[in-house]
Scaffold this motif. Structure first.
Motif, short mmCIF file in Angstrom:
data_model
loop_
_atom_site.label_atom_id
_atom_site.label_comp_id
_atom_site.label_asym_id
_atom_site.label_seq_id
_atom_site.Cartn_x
_atom_site.Cartn_y
_atom_site.Cartn_z
N UNK A 111 0.84 -1.18 0.00
CA UNK A 111 0.00 0.00 0.00
C UNK A 111 0.88 1.24 0.00
N UNK A 112 0.96 1.90 -1.11
CA UNK A 112 1.83 3.07 -1.24
C UNK A 112 1.44 4.19 -0.29
N UNK A 113 0.14 4.28 0.07
CA UNK A 113 -0.28 5.34 0.98
C UNK A 113 0.41 5.26 2.33
N UNK A 114 0.76 4.06 2.75
CA UNK A 114 1.42 3.91 4.05
C UNK A 114 2.72 4.70 4.11
N UNK A 115 3.40 4.80 3.00
CA UNK A 115 4.66 5.52 2.97
C UNK A 115 4.46 7.00 3.28
N UNK A 116 3.28 7.51 2.98
CA UNK A 116 2.98 8.90 3.29
C UNK A 116 3.03 9.12 4.80
N UNK A 117 2.66 8.12 5.58
CA UNK A 117 2.71 8.25 7.04
C UNK A 117 4.15 8.30 7.56
N UNK A 118 5.10 8.02 6.71
CA UNK A 118 6.50 8.10 7.11
C UNK A 118 6.88 9.48 7.63
N UNK A 119 6.15 10.49 7.22
CA UNK A 119 6.40 11.84 7.72
C UNK A 119 6.18 11.98 9.21
N UNK A 120 5.41 11.09 9.78
CA UNK A 120 5.15 11.12 11.23
C UNK A 120 6.45 10.91 12.00
N UNK A 121 7.40 10.20 11.41
CA UNK A 121 8.66 9.93 12.11
C UNK A 121 9.39 11.21 12.51
#
Length: 148
Positions: A111-121
């Protein structure tokens, strides 16, 4: 300019999943049910799974929390449907590693959208918000791992 576009995409995806969460509700038939909360900020999730022959056939959640928590739960339920428990746990591990700023190998293929949550790091206080649903899934399927 590129960072600005990524930040905007990050916000858009999170808000979309927060405003219109996928798989919100309870399953009529469930094999796994778990409740978890994040006492730091008050996020709460009730996760229902239907697992058959080691495959997560369906997943739904209810709960309350910040936009990151709800969006992550929405994306998580979308991602794990159809996966084996083992594969879902691998994706969860990679998601957790991504939240810590490390590399991951199983996210983009699911799911490519999950990578967008990488910004939370970049916001350590929000990592628990993003990982709450994933930890709930891990806890729910842990019963299967202990009975094998």
């Amino acid at each position: 300019m590129v960072k600005r576009n990524l930040d905007q995409l990050y916000r858009q995806v999170i808000l979309e999943h927060y405003r219109k969460p996928r798989n919100s509700g309870e399953l009529e038939t469930q094999t796994h049910k778990v409740e978890m909360n994040n006492p730091t900020c008050g996020d709460q999730i009730f996760l229902n799974l239907y697992v058959q022959d080691g495959i997560i056939k369906d997943a739904k959640f209810t709960g309350s929390g910040c936009s990151i928590s709800i969006a992550s739960a929405s994306m998580m339920t979308e991602t794990i449907k159809g996966l084996t428990i083992e594969k879902a746990l691998l994706v969860s591990r990679d998601f957790s590693e991504m939240m810590q700023g490390h590399t991951h190998e199983h996210l983009s293929e699911e799911n490519e959208e999950l990578e967008v949550l990488g910004g939370v790091s970049q916001f350590p206080a929000r990592i628990k918000c993003a990982t709450l649903a994933w930890k709930a899934m891990e806890k729910a399927v842990a019963v299967d791992k202990t009975t094998k």
